[in-house]
Enzyme design. Structure first.
Site, PDB file in Angstrom:
ATOM      1  N   ASP A   6      26.403  27.265  17.600  1.00 46.15           N
ATOM      2  CA  ASP A   6      26.924  25.813  18.960  1.00 46.15           C
ATOM      3  C   ASP A   6      26.697  26.385  20.253  1.00 46.15           C
ATOM      4  OD1 ASP A   6      27.200  23.447  17.625  1.00 46.15           O
ATOM      5  OD2 ASP A   6      29.334  23.812  17.262  1.00 46.15           O
TER       6      ASP A   6
ATOM      7  N   ASP B 215      24.027  17.350  19.459  1.00 45.77           N
ATOM      8  CA  ASP B 215      25.234  16.950  19.418  1.00 45.77           C
ATOM      9  C   ASP B 215      25.225  15.625  20.861  1.00 45.77           C
ATOM     10  OD1 ASP B 215      25.848  18.370  17.488  1.00 45.77           O
ATOM     11  OD2 ASP B 215      26.969  19.916  18.535  1.00 45.77           O
TER      12      ASP B 215
END
Length: 147
Positions: A115, A132
């Site tokens: 991330d 995402d």
């Protein structure tokens, strides 16, 4: 060529975009390094997420791999067998496939998801990635279709 095949090819390309973005971050940052883009709002922060959304359930890697694989198989089946006719739903499913596959690749190869996009709201900072975004947008489009 049918729209569903084009959507699958687009999903494959989007997986490439996701994986490239994660590769570039991993090569350019050290773990936990942060770069402010818009003060008080948007940063790049390289983190490893061994869990699900917001890092919950960090010890369930195999469960996530199995569940996401099943969802991907169902989504691919729906597109390949032309079970979905709506353009909105087809593209929604393609985005879900792209995002799910992008994060699945990370889980299988690294054991965690990379991330790096941080919206830094003081009351709720959260870090996520391009995959995402695909899943959330695709899920929103699918919800819109179903409503």
């Amino acid at each position: 060529m049918k729209l569903s095949i084009w959507a699958l090819l687009a999903a494959l390309g989007l997986v490439g975009v996701d994986q490239l973005s994660k590769y570039l971050i991993a090569q350019s940052f050290v773990l936990e390094q942060t770069k402010v883009l818009i003060p008080g709002f948007l940063q790049l922060k390289y983190v490893h997420n061994p869990g699900a959304v917001f890092g919950i359930l960090p010890g369930y890697r195999v469960v996530f791999i199995v569940l996401v694989s099943l969802v991907l198989l169902v989504c691919i089946y729906l597109l390949v067998r032309n079970k979905v006719q709506s353009k909105l739903a087809i593209w929604a499913i393609a985005l879900i496939i792209a995002g799910g596959a992008g994060n699945l690749i990370d889980r299988i190869i690294y054991g965690y998801v990379i991330d790096f996009i941080l919206f830094d709201f003081s009351w709720f900072p959260f870090v996520f990635n391009v995959a995402d975004i695909f899943v959330v947008v695709g899920g929103g489009m699918l919800l819109l279709y179903l409503l």
